[in-house]
Design an enzyme around this catalytic site. Structure first.
Site, PDB file in Angstrom:
ATOM      1  N   ASP A 178       0.866  -1.185   0.000  1.00  0.00           N
ATOM      2  CA  ASP A 178       0.000   0.000   0.000  1.00  0.00           C
ATOM      3  C   ASP A 178       0.902   1.235   0.000  1.00  0.00           C
ATOM      4  OD1 ASP A 178      -2.238   1.907   0.598  1.00  0.00           O
ATOM      5  OD2 ASP A 178      -3.312   0.021   0.794  1.00  0.00           O
ATOM      6  N   HIS A 224      -2.635   3.380  -4.591  1.00  0.00           N
ATOM      7  CA  HIS A 224      -2.095   2.853  -3.330  1.00  0.00           C
ATOM      8  C   HIS A 224      -0.643   2.386  -3.495  1.00  0.00           C
ATOM      9  CE1 HIS A 224      -5.684   2.938  -0.713  1.00  0.00           C
ATOM     10  NE2 HIS A 224      -6.323   2.894  -1.855  1.00  0.00           N
ATOM     11  N   ASP A 280      -8.298  -0.142  -6.486  1.00  0.00           N
ATOM     12  CA  ASP A 280      -9.208   0.753  -5.762  1.00  0.00           C
ATOM     13  C   ASP A 280      -8.636   2.157  -5.636  1.00  0.00           C
ATOM     14  OD1 ASP A 280      -7.223  -0.477  -4.151  1.00  0.00           O
ATOM     15  OD2 ASP A 280      -8.198   0.278  -2.352  1.00  0.00           O
ATOM     16  N   GLU A 281      -9.551   3.131  -5.529  1.00  0.00           N
ATOM     17  CA  GLU A 281      -9.243   4.504  -5.132  1.00  0.00           C
ATOM     18  C   GLU A 281      -8.068   5.102  -5.912  1.00  0.00           C
ATOM     19  OE1 GLU A 281     -10.690   4.781  -0.560  1.00  0.00           O
ATOM     20  OE2 GLU A 281      -8.840   3.679  -0.845  1.00  0.00           O
ATOM     21  N   CYS A 339       0.212  12.980 -18.887  1.00  0.00           N
ATOM     22  CA  CYS A 339       1.419  12.185 -19.126  1.00  0.00           C
ATOM     23  C   CYS A 339       1.518  11.791 -20.606  1.00  0.00           C
ATOM     24  CB  CYS A 339       1.368  10.943 -18.238  1.00  0.00           C
ATOM     25  SG  CYS A 339       2.605   9.710 -18.674  1.00  0.00           S
ATOM     26  N   TRP A 381     -17.365  -3.437  -2.082  1.00  0.00           N
ATOM     27  CA  TRP A 381     -16.817  -2.904  -0.836  1.00  0.00           C
ATOM     28  C   TRP A 381     -17.371  -1.533  -0.486  1.00  0.00           C
ATOM     29  CZ3 TRP A 381     -13.452   1.432  -1.014  1.00  0.00           C
ATOM     30  CH2 TRP A 381     -13.040   1.802  -2.298  1.00  0.00           C
ATOM     31  N   TYR A 425     -16.644  -4.219   7.069  1.00  0.00           N
ATOM     32  CA  TYR A 425     -15.391  -3.480   7.276  1.00  0.00           C
ATOM     33  C   TYR A 425     -15.092  -3.498   8.775  1.00  0.00           C
ATOM     34  CZ  TYR A 425     -13.783  -1.769   2.785  1.00  0.00           C
ATOM     35  OH  TYR A 425     -13.215  -1.694   1.543  1.00  0.00           O
ATOM     36  N   TRP A 472      -8.663  -3.391   7.840  1.00  0.00           N
ATOM     37  CA  TRP A 472      -7.666  -2.444   7.321  1.00  0.00           C
ATOM     38  C   TRP A 472      -6.785  -1.991   8.480  1.00  0.00           C
ATOM     39  CZ3 TRP A 472      -7.023  -2.538   2.336  1.00  0.00           C
ATOM     40  CH2 TRP A 472      -8.095  -2.882   1.519  1.00  0.00           C
TER      41      TRP A 472
END
Ligand code: ACM
Ligand code: ZN
Length: 531
Positions: free
Chosen positions: A193, A256, A321-322, A331, A387, A415, A465
Site C-alpha cells: 500500500d 495505493h 481501488d481509489e 502524461c 466494498w 469493514y 484495514w
C-alpha cells in the site's frame, strides 16, 4: 411477516434446543438433530482413521481435540456400554467439497468428510461440541446426535493489512488458527500500500530497503517497518493449507502505490524522488503508476511470477481501488497509449491495465481479483469485490452484466476496521462509521435476491484495514466477535440463522477465545440494551 416470525421461532427451537440440549456451535450447522439420550465416553478412545486423505495432520488434530477435552479420569466405574471409538472416513458423495457429517450413537462417533477439507471441519465441529459440555471431563456424557452440514458459500475470508502495520508471520499463523476453527477458508493478505511494501523481491532490493520502512503512523510518530521473505510466506501458506485456509496475496495497483513509487519513482508518470512511504492520508491523492510505461509490465510480471512461486492459491488480488487518475491526462506516455489503443477516456487506461495484467496472471495459472470501482470494465470470468458503502445492488448488477464473480465485503457489514461502537470511535477519523455486531449479523450476502440474480456471488470477506491496527492483538479485537456473526453469514442458510440464538452461542465462544489466548472486544452494548 407473521409467517416469518413463526418460522424463526420454529427454527430457533430446532437449532437451539430440539431436545432440551444446547450445543454452541459457530457457524451454526445447516442440519442437526440432537437426541435426549446420552452416551458415555470411555477413558480411552480409539481413533480409527479410515482414510488416507492428508491424514497425518488431520489425525493429529483429532487426537489433540480428544486429549484436550477428555484427558483425565472419569469419575465412577467403567461400564460395558461406553463409547470407545471415533471412526473417520471420506464420502465423496457428500454434496460440496467442504461438506461433512457427524453421527454420535452408542457405538461410535462417526466423522465423515466429502474430502479432507470436510473432515477437517467435522473435527472442528466435534471440538466445539465437546466445548459445549462444561462438565465433560468429569461425567463424560454427550448427547447422541446427527449433523449433516455444508457451507452456503464456498468463499469465506478475512483480510489482514500488514502493509499499514507489519504483522509477524507467527502472529498471522495464530490468526489462521482462529479463522479455521470458525470455518473461514481464505486469508487475504494486503501486502502493499502507500505505507509499506512487504514482499521481498531479490531483483528489486529497493522495494524493501526503501518501501518497507516509513516515517510515521497516524499517532505514534515511530519509524516502523519490516517485510516477508519468500520462505516466511511459504511457511505461512503451508501452515494455513493444513487448516483448510488458502492465502491470497494482494499487490495493489495502479493506486495505493506510494511505497512502490518511493522505491522506484520511474514507475510514476512524473517521477518524484522525494517520496517517502508513510501514513499521511496520501490516498486518494497519491499518484498512480504510469499505465503507458511498458517497463512497469515487466516489473509486474516479475511480481506475479514471485507470487506464483510462493502462493499455491489459484487467485491473486490486483487491487484497483481509489485511483487518482489525474496524472494520466497530463502524461505523454499514457496519452500515447490511449491514442494507440483508441481509448475514448483516460480512465479506460485502467481497463487496459486490468486486461493486460490478467493475461499475464493467466500465463502463471492464476485468476485475478479486483476491488470494484464503478464505470470500469473487468475481464470476464474474473472476480470483483463489493466494498463501497451504498453500492451493493449496482455492483451485483454489474457483476451479472460483465459475467464476473463477486465477493461481498461491503462497508455496511464487513469493514471490521470500523469501530464496533461510539466508545471505540474517538481516536479514528470522523468519517468512519460504526459497525455494530448486530448489524453484521443482519448481513445476507445474497441481499435477499433469488438464485438467478445472485448466482455470481461466491461468498464473503471482512477487511481489517490496518491504519490503526498496530498488532495482532488489535486485529483480534476488531475481528471478534464480529467474525462470529460473519461466520454464520458465510456458512449458514438464512432460515437457520437467528440473532437471539447467535447471542447465546457467541457468549460461549468468547470464553473459548479467552482459553485460546485470542483477544476480542467484549460486546458490552448487549448487556445494557434489550438486544
Ligand atoms: C478499499 O477499502 N480501499 C478497498
Ligand atoms: Zn503515465
Amino acid at each position: 411477516m407473521k409467517i416469518r416470525v413463526l418460522l424463526f421461532f420454529c427454527i430457533g427451537f430446532i437449532g437451539m434446543n430440539a431436545s432440551g440440549v444446547e450445543l454452541k456451535l459457530i457457524p451454526q450447522p445447516n442440519s442437526m438433530q440432537i437426541s435426549e439420550e446420552n452416551v458415555v465416553l470411555a477413558n480411552e478412545i480409539l481413533i480409527d482413521f479410515n482414510t488416507n486423505t492428508e491424514s497425518r495432520y488431520l489425525e493429529e488434530s483429532l487426537r489433540k481435540t480428544v486429549l484436550k477435552h477428555l484427558d483425565g479420569e472419569k469419575s465412577g466405574s467403567r461400564s460395558d456400554n461406553e463409547l470407545q471409538k471415533i471412526v473417520c472416513s471420506i464420502d465423496k458423495r457428500l454434496p460440496k467439497e467442504e461438506a461433512y457429517k457427524i453421527e454420535i450413537d452408542e457405538k461410535a462417533i462417526r466423522l465423515t468428510g466429502a474430502s479432507g477439507r470436510g473432515l477437517f471441519y467435522a473435527i472442528q465441529t466435534l471440538d466445539q461440541i465437546f466445548t459445549s459440555y462444561l462438565d465433560l471431563r468429569i461425567n463424560r456424557r454427550i448427547n447422541k446426535l446427527s449433523i449433516v452440514d455444508a457451507p452456503r458459500f464456498e468463499y469465506r475470508a478475512l483480510m489482514l493489512d500488514p502493509a499499514r502495520h507489519m504483522l509477524p508471520v507467527e502472529d498471522i499463523k495464530r490468526y489462521v488458527d482462529a479463522m479455521a476453527y470458525y470455518k473461514f477458508n481464505t486469508l487475504h493478505l494486503h501486502l502493499t500500500d502507500d505505507h509499506g511494501w512487504r514482499l521481498e523481491m531479490k531483483k528489486y532490493p529497493r522495494l524493501t530497503e526503501l518501501g518497507a520502512r516509513r516515517d510515521a503512523t497516524f499517532n505514534d510518530e515511530i519509524l516502523k517497518g519490516g517485510f516477508y521473505t519468500a520462505e516466511d510466506l511459504k511457511g505461512l501458506v503451508a501452515y494455513a493449507a493444513q487448516r483448510n485456509v488458502k492465502v491470497i496475496p494482494e499487490v495493489d495497483i495502479p493506486g495505493h502505490g506510494h511505497a512502490l513509487l518511493t522505491a522506484y519513482p520511474e514507475f510514476a508518470c512524473f517521477p518524484d524522488t522525494t517520496l517517502k512511504a508513510e501514513i499521511n492520508e496520501a490516498y486518494p491523492h497519491a499518484a498512480p503508476i504510469c499505465i503507458g510505461n511498458h517497463k512497469f509490465y515487466a516489473f509486474y510480471e516479475d511480481v506475479i511470477r514471485e507470487l506464483s512461486e510462493i502462493f499455491t492459491a489459484d487467485e491473486i488480488h490486483i487491487g484497483g481501488d481509489e485511483v487518482n487518475e489525474d496524472a494520466w491526462s497530463k502524461c505523454p506516455k499514457c496519452q500515447n497509449l490511449k491514442n494507440e489503443k483508441g481509448l475514448a477516456k483516460d480512465d479506460q487506461l485502467m481497463d487496459y491495465l486490468f486486461e493486460r495484467v490478467t493475461k499475464i496472471a493467466s500465463e502463471y495459472g492464476k485468476n485475478v481479483q479486483f476491488w470494484h470501482e464503478a464505470g470500469h470494465k473487468y475481464p470476464a470470468g474474473e472476480t470483483i469485490f463489493l466494498w463501497r458503502l451504498g453500492t451493493a445492488h449496482s455492483v451485483i448488477e454489474d457483476a451479472r452484466k460483465q459475467k464476473l464473480k463477486l465477493i461481498c465485503a461491503p462497508g455496511e457489514y464487513a469493514y471490521f476496521d470500523y469501530p464496533e461502537s461510539q466508545s471505540d470511535k474517538d481516536y479514528l477519523p470522523a468519517w468512519i462509521p460504526i459497525l455494530p455486531l448486530k448489524k453484521v449479523y443482519e448481513f445476507d450476502p445474497a441481499y435477499g435476491l433469488p438464485k438467478e440474480e445472485s448466482e455470481s456471488i461466491r461468498g464473503i470477506e471482512a477487511t481489517i484495514w490496518g491504519e490503526s491496527v498496530k498488532n495482532i492483538h488489535r486485529a483480534f479485537y476488531m475481528t471478534f466477535p464480529r467474525a462470529f456473526a460473519l461466520a454464520d453469514a458465510g456458512w449458514t442458510d438464512m432460515e437457520n440463522r437467528e440473532w437471539k440464538h447467535f447471542v447465546v452461542r457467541m457468549q460461549h465462544h468468547l470464553n473459548v477465545l479467552l482459553e485460546r489466548g485470542v483477544n476480542y472486544r467484549p460486546p458490552v452494548e448487549l448487556y445494557k440494551s434489550k438486544n
